[in-house]
Design a protein around this motif. Structure first.
Motif, short mmCIF file in Angstrom:
data_model
loop_
_atom_site.label_atom_id
_atom_site.label_comp_id
_atom_site.label_asym_id
_atom_site.label_seq_id
_atom_site.Cartn_x
_atom_site.Cartn_y
_atom_site.Cartn_z
N ARG A 27 10.48 -67.08 44.34
CA ARG A 27 11.63 -66.65 45.11
C ARG A 27 12.25 -67.81 45.88
NH1 ARG A 27 11.85 -61.81 49.69
NH2 ARG A 27 14.11 -61.91 50.01
N SER A 28 11.41 -68.66 46.46
CA SER A 28 11.94 -69.79 47.23
C SER A 28 12.71 -70.74 46.34
CB SER A 28 10.80 -70.54 47.93
OG SER A 28 9.95 -71.18 47.00
N MET A 29 12.26 -70.92 45.10
CA MET A 29 12.98 -71.79 44.18
C MET A 29 14.29 -71.16 43.73
SD MET A 29 9.91 -73.32 41.80
CE MET A 29 11.02 -74.24 40.78
N MET A 30 14.26 -69.88 43.38
CA MET A 30 15.46 -69.23 42.86
C MET A 30 16.56 -69.09 43.91
SD MET A 30 14.99 -68.82 39.67
CE MET A 30 14.12 -70.38 39.78
N ASN A 31 16.18 -69.10 45.19
CA ASN A 31 17.17 -68.95 46.26
C ASN A 31 17.57 -70.29 46.89
OD1 ASN A 31 17.47 -66.13 46.15
ND2 ASN A 31 15.56 -65.85 47.26
N GLN A 32 17.13 -71.39 46.30
CA GLN A 32 17.47 -72.72 46.81
C GLN A 32 18.82 -73.15 46.25
OE1 GLN A 32 18.02 -75.80 48.53
NE2 GLN A 32 15.87 -75.26 48.96
N GLU A 33 19.72 -73.57 47.14
CA GLU A 33 21.06 -73.95 46.70
C GLU A 33 21.17 -75.42 46.29
OE1 GLU A 33 20.89 -74.49 51.18
OE2 GLU A 33 20.26 -72.99 49.71
N ASP A 34 20.12 -76.20 46.51
CA ASP A 34 20.16 -77.62 46.17
C ASP A 34 19.18 -77.90 45.04
OD1 ASP A 34 20.10 -80.35 45.99
OD2 ASP A 34 19.99 -80.72 48.14
N PRO A 35 19.65 -78.05 43.81
CA PRO A 35 18.75 -78.29 42.67
C PRO A 35 17.88 -79.53 42.83
CG PRO A 35 20.94 -77.70 41.90
CD PRO A 35 21.05 -77.94 43.38
N GLU A 36 18.38 -80.54 43.57
CA GLU A 36 17.59 -81.76 43.75
C GLU A 36 16.32 -81.48 44.56
OE1 GLU A 36 20.99 -81.95 43.63
OE2 GLU A 36 20.73 -82.97 41.71
N LEU A 254 19.47 -65.60 42.30
CA LEU A 254 20.30 -66.31 41.32
C LEU A 254 20.96 -67.58 41.88
CD1 LEU A 254 22.19 -63.41 39.49
CD2 LEU A 254 20.43 -64.89 38.53
N THR A 255 20.73 -67.89 43.13
CA THR A 255 21.45 -69.00 43.75
C THR A 255 21.23 -70.32 43.02
OG1 THR A 255 21.37 -67.95 45.93
CG2 THR A 255 21.78 -70.31 45.88
N LEU A 256 19.99 -70.64 42.70
CA LEU A 256 19.70 -71.89 42.01
C LEU A 256 20.35 -71.92 40.64
CD1 LEU A 256 18.23 -74.61 41.69
CD2 LEU A 256 16.25 -73.32 40.83
#
Length: 277
Positions: A27-36, A254-256
């Motif tokens: 969940r933390s990865m999928m909601n992260q807005e910074d791919p880096e 879906l943010t990421l």
């Protein structure tokens, strides 16, 4: 530095129970807005999951989480085809182990004939089994993509499609309708002359967008890339990509992927005139 890393890991583990860790990681990865940020942190997540799986080798949740994260890394952050293949192979290994822990009969059926797998799914399983079936099929699809130079891998597409269609039969909007996106891609791999079904694929992409109120931006990008380019429809192609660029990428779960979709949309749109000339 080592002490700092130790404290970070300790605080992370104490902030959530080990049992909740896989879902919280995803969940933390999928909601992260910074791919880096994800690209930099993902290897540490993967090593942590590897350690947990070594400690609890029969835990389905850890195995499925490992499959999801390795599959995501292979598809998005792998630096080359060789690394993508290694990551996808690891995802597939974890997914198969999870499925075999979950149900021996279904695990065995994935290695048999397509009609036997389909019959077993329809006769013996229901909505309670959707998460594990979908997770396995997703890892399988990623593995086939990473091994697309192997005809033995390509020959397994039918089984993946059958499992995804079975999931749709119970939950057509599963995983923010990403199950529909998978099916859209699977149906638009080939032109009609070679057995592809692009219009069926188009329907799946449109369903994904309908279920998410047009918020699944990767569905738009793949709709453009897989369908519009296949049928040489530049107007549809450019409209879908521009809509992606104009959209707000932030959405739970879906943010990421939406942020990455916008990056890909910009690249595809920049190539549009040359591609369709």
């Amino acid at each position: 530095m080592k002490l700092l890393l130790s404290l970070l890991v300790f605080s992370f583990l104490t902030a959530c129970s080990v049992g909740n860790l896989p879902n919280n990681l995803s969940r933390s990865m999928m909601n992260q807005e910074d791919p880096e940020v994800v690209a930099a942190g993902a290897p540490a997540y993967l090593l942590l999951l590897d350690a947990l799986i070594l400690t609890y080798p029969d835990d389905e949740e850890f195995l499925l989480a490992g499959a999801r994260l390795y599959g995501a890394y292979a598809g998005v952050f792998a630096e080359d085809e060789s690394q993508a293949k290694l990551m996808a192979n690891k995802a597939m290994d974890y997914a198969r182990r999870a499925l075999c822990e979950y149900d021996d009969d279904l695990c065995l059926a994935t290695e048999g004939q397509l009609d036997e797998l389909t019959t077993l799914l329809n006769d013996e399983y229901d909505e309670d089994d959707v998460p594990v079936v979908y997770a396995f099929a997703s890892a399988w699809a990623g593995w086939i993509q990473a091994n697309s130079d192997d005809w033995n891998a390509i020959a397994q597409v039918g089984k993946v499609k059958a499992m995804m269609q079975w999931v749709v039969g119970y939950e057509p909007d599963y995983d923010n309708a990403t199950v529909q996106v998978y099916l859209g891609v699977l149906e638009t791999q080939l032109p009609p002359s070679l057995g592809g079904k692009p219009e069926v694929g188009r329907n799946y992409f449109e369903q994904a967008l309908a279920y998410t109120n047009d918020r699944h931006l990767m569905a738009k990008v793949l709709f453009a890339k897989q369908y519009a380019r296949l049928l040489f429809d530049q107007e549809l192609h450019d409209r879908l990509l521009q809509e992606t660029l104009d959209a707000d990428p932030e959405m739970e779960g879906l943010t990421l992927i939406n942020t990455l979709a916008q990056r890909q949309a910009a690249e595809l749109l920049a190539e549009s005139a040359e591609y369709f000339e």
